[in-house]
Each structure stands twice: as C-alpha cells, then as structure tokens.
Write a protein that holds these residues in place. Structure first.
Motif, PDB file in Angstrom:
ATOM      1  N   UNK A  62     -79.948  -2.408 -19.652  1.00  0.00           N
ATOM      2  CA  UNK A  62     -80.806  -2.487 -20.843  1.00  0.00           C
ATOM      3  C   UNK A  62     -82.202  -1.957 -20.573  1.00  0.00           C
ATOM      4  N   UNK A  63     -82.390  -1.284 -19.427  1.00  0.00           N
ATOM      5  CA  UNK A  63     -83.689  -0.750 -19.000  1.00  0.00           C
ATOM      6  C   UNK A  63     -84.737  -1.842 -18.871  1.00  0.00           C
ATOM      7  N   UNK A  64     -84.309  -3.027 -18.452  1.00  0.00           N
ATOM      8  CA  UNK A  64     -85.231  -4.131 -18.167  1.00  0.00           C
ATOM      9  C   UNK A  64     -85.217  -4.378 -16.665  1.00  0.00           C
ATOM     10  N   UNK A  65     -86.367  -4.714 -16.111  1.00  0.00           N
ATOM     11  CA  UNK A  65     -86.444  -4.955 -14.683  1.00  0.00           C
ATOM     12  C   UNK A  65     -87.882  -4.991 -14.214  1.00  0.00           C
ATOM     13  N   UNK A  66     -88.153  -4.293 -13.099  1.00  0.00           N
ATOM     14  CA  UNK A  66     -89.481  -4.326 -12.502  1.00  0.00           C
ATOM     15  C   UNK A  66     -89.884  -2.942 -12.004  1.00  0.00           C
ATOM     16  N   UNK A  67     -91.204  -2.773 -11.861  1.00  0.00           N
ATOM     17  CA  UNK A  67     -91.769  -1.625 -11.157  1.00  0.00           C
ATOM     18  C   UNK A  67     -92.606  -2.209 -10.039  1.00  0.00           C
ATOM     19  N   UNK A  68     -92.262  -1.860  -8.816  1.00  0.00           N
ATOM     20  CA  UNK A  68     -92.975  -2.340  -7.645  1.00  0.00           C
ATOM     21  C   UNK A  68     -93.754  -1.173  -7.059  1.00  0.00           C
ATOM     22  N   UNK A  69     -95.051  -1.389  -6.868  1.00  0.00           N
ATOM     23  CA  UNK A  69     -95.891  -0.335  -6.298  1.00  0.00           C
ATOM     24  C   UNK A  69     -96.540  -0.863  -5.030  1.00  0.00           C
ATOM     25  N   UNK A  70     -96.575  -0.001  -4.011  1.00  0.00           N
ATOM     26  CA  UNK A  70     -97.248  -0.328  -2.760  1.00  0.00           C
ATOM     27  C   UNK A  70     -98.298   0.753  -2.514  1.00  0.00           C
ATOM     28  N   UNK A  71     -99.546   0.335  -2.394  1.00  0.00           N
ATOM     29  CA  UNK A  71    -100.655   1.260  -2.165  1.00  0.00           C
ATOM     30  C   UNK A  71    -101.092   1.100  -0.702  1.00  0.00           C
ATOM     31  N   UNK A  72    -100.942   2.166   0.043  1.00  0.00           N
ATOM     32  CA  UNK A  72    -101.278   2.132   1.464  1.00  0.00           C
ATOM     33  C   UNK A  72    -102.697   2.672   1.660  1.00  0.00           C
ATOM     34  N   UNK A  73    -103.529   1.854   2.304  1.00  0.00           N
ATOM     35  CA  UNK A  73    -104.911   2.267   2.615  1.00  0.00           C
ATOM     36  C   UNK A  73    -105.124   2.143   4.118  1.00  0.00           C
ATOM     37  N   UNK A  74    -106.323   2.542   4.578  1.00  0.00           N
ATOM     38  CA  UNK A  74    -106.638   2.404   6.006  1.00  0.00           C
ATOM     39  C   UNK A  74    -106.780   0.930   6.381  1.00  0.00           C
ATOM     40  N   UNK A  75    -107.160   0.104   5.424  1.00  0.00           N
ATOM     41  CA  UNK A  75    -107.362  -1.318   5.693  1.00  0.00           C
ATOM     42  C   UNK A  75    -106.050  -2.108   5.595  1.00  0.00           C
ATOM     43  N   UNK A  76    -105.032  -1.597   4.886  1.00  0.00           N
ATOM     44  CA  UNK A  76    -103.779  -2.346   4.739  1.00  0.00           C
ATOM     45  C   UNK A  76    -102.919  -1.790   3.611  1.00  0.00           C
ATOM     46  N   UNK A  77    -101.956  -2.574   3.236  1.00  0.00           N
ATOM     47  CA  UNK A  77    -101.024  -2.172   2.174  1.00  0.00           C
ATOM     48  C   UNK A  77    -101.054  -3.243   1.088  1.00  0.00           C
ATOM     49  N   UNK A  78    -101.203  -2.818  -0.149  1.00  0.00           N
ATOM     50  CA  UNK A  78    -101.289  -3.736  -1.274  1.00  0.00           C
ATOM     51  C   UNK A  78    -100.106  -3.474  -2.206  1.00  0.00           C
ATOM     52  N   UNK A  79     -99.453  -4.548  -2.633  1.00  0.00           N
ATOM     53  CA  UNK A  79     -98.287  -4.394  -3.514  1.00  0.00           C
ATOM     54  C   UNK A  79     -98.581  -4.984  -4.878  1.00  0.00           C
ATOM     55  N   UNK A  80     -97.996  -4.335  -5.888  1.00  0.00           N
ATOM     56  CA  UNK A  80     -98.167  -4.754  -7.278  1.00  0.00           C
ATOM     57  C   UNK A  80     -96.797  -4.749  -7.945  1.00  0.00           C
ATOM     58  N   UNK A  81     -96.542  -5.749  -8.731  1.00  0.00           N
ATOM     59  CA  UNK A  81     -95.261  -5.866  -9.421  1.00  0.00           C
ATOM     60  C   UNK A  81     -95.528  -5.987 -10.919  1.00  0.00           C
ATOM     61  N   UNK A  82     -94.809  -5.161 -11.692  1.00  0.00           N
ATOM     62  CA  UNK A  82     -94.975  -5.195 -13.148  1.00  0.00           C
ATOM     63  C   UNK A  82     -93.599  -5.317 -13.796  1.00  0.00           C
ATOM     64  N   UNK A  83     -93.522  -6.190 -14.808  1.00  0.00           N
ATOM     65  CA  UNK A  83     -92.259  -6.442 -15.500  1.00  0.00           C
ATOM     66  C   UNK A  83     -92.015  -5.363 -16.561  1.00  0.00           C
TER      67      UNK A  83
END
Length: 187
Positions: A123-144
């Motif tokens: 049904x095209x329902x789920x999540x989008x997971x993003x990981x942003x890699x920087x010099x200081x670390x990695x940050x993840x974001x989750x959107x429904x």
C-alpha cells in the motif's frame, strides 16, 4: 386359396406391399443386430484381454488407488490455497519495496557514506530512514510514510528513495517481460 379383395387390403393398403415393407425392415434390423453383436464380441474380447491375468486383476485396485490419490491431492490443494491466502495477507503488510539512494551529505565528505532508504509495503506505507555521515559522527532520521505520502518534509534524497521504492513493481514487471523474451538453445 383364393384371396378376396377385402382380405388383400389392410387399412386401404395392399397386403403384398405391407409384407414387402415388413420383410425389408426385418432384413435391415437383422443387419444392424449382426453388426451390434460383432462390436459387442470385439469389446468383450478386449475386456477379457485387459482383465485376464495378474495384471488385469490389479487394474481395478490401481484405478481405485488413483482415485484415492486424487482425493488426497484435492484436499492438499485446498489446504495449500488456504495457506497461500494467509501468507499473501501477511506479505501485503510486510515491507517488500525498497529504494536506496547513497549520497555525500556535505561537500567536504566523499565516498557516499550517507544514505536514504525507503521501506514500503504493497500500500506504499512504511518508513524512510536517512543516515547523515559527518566528520563528528553519523545521525539517523526516520520518517513515516502513509500511502506514499509523508506528513514531514522530505529531503531530495528521501524523495528519490521513496520514488524508487514506489516504482520497484514496474521495474520487476519490466525485468520479467524481458526475461520471457529470452530463449535458450539446449542441445
């Protein structure tokens, strides 16, 4: 013996004609009877050939066994169909469409270590997971995602991952159609 004209007519038809017609009918019926008897004898001979001997006696049990096997196959097919429906209903709710986009989040970073991945169901329902890699670390974001829509603003990379996941069915259909056109020469 002398026949009178009253005796020679039956229902207004000459008796000689009636006798000839009945004689012809009797001859025709005799030919049909002889033909039928010959066919019956032929079928009877074939039946005795099939049914004679040890294999002939087993024929009936073989046929009955096959009918029992067919009943088991029918029952198994019903069971498999029911299980298929259960699995299909379960699979419809599972994530089965995936879209991945790798990118460099910042101009001073290289190697495409950041990513956005979209995981969707039928049904095209789920999540989008993003990981942003920087010099200081990695940050993840989750959107429904609900039916292909997000109530939170998506980045360009997230939109691209979502689009890839939504169109994965079209891509698979195209691959299947192309695969059907391939022929193999087997020697």
């Amino acid at each position: 013996m002398i026949l009178t004209t009253a005796a020679t007519n039956v229902f207004g038809i000459n008796l000689e004609i009636v006798v000839i017609v009945f004689f012809v009918l009797i001859v025709i019926l005799a030919v049909i009877l002889a033909f039928t008897i010959r066919q019956l004898q032929s079928i009877t001979r074939k039946y005795y050939v099939v049914m004679s001997g040890k294999k002939g006696m087993d024929l009936e049990s073989i046929i009955l066994t096959r009918f029992k096997e067919m009943d088991k196959v029918k029952a198994n097919a019903k069971k498999v169909t029911k299980e298929h429906r259960t699995f299909k209903a379960h699979l419809d709710s599972c994530y089965n469409k995936i879209g991945l986009v790798k990118f460099d989040a910042f101009s001073d970073m290289s190697g495409e270590l950041s990513f956005s991945i979209a995981l969707l169901n039928d049904e095209n329902s789920g999540i989008v997971l993003s990981a942003i890699h920087t010099k200081q670390g990695c940050y993840t974001y989750l959107k429904e995602i609900i039916q292909g829509e997000s109530y939170v603003v998506l980045s360009e990379e997230e939109k691209e991952a979502l689009k890839k996941a939504e169109t994965v069915d079209d891509m698979v259909k195209g691959m299947i159609e192309n695969a059907e056109d391939i022929t193999f020469d087997i020697d």
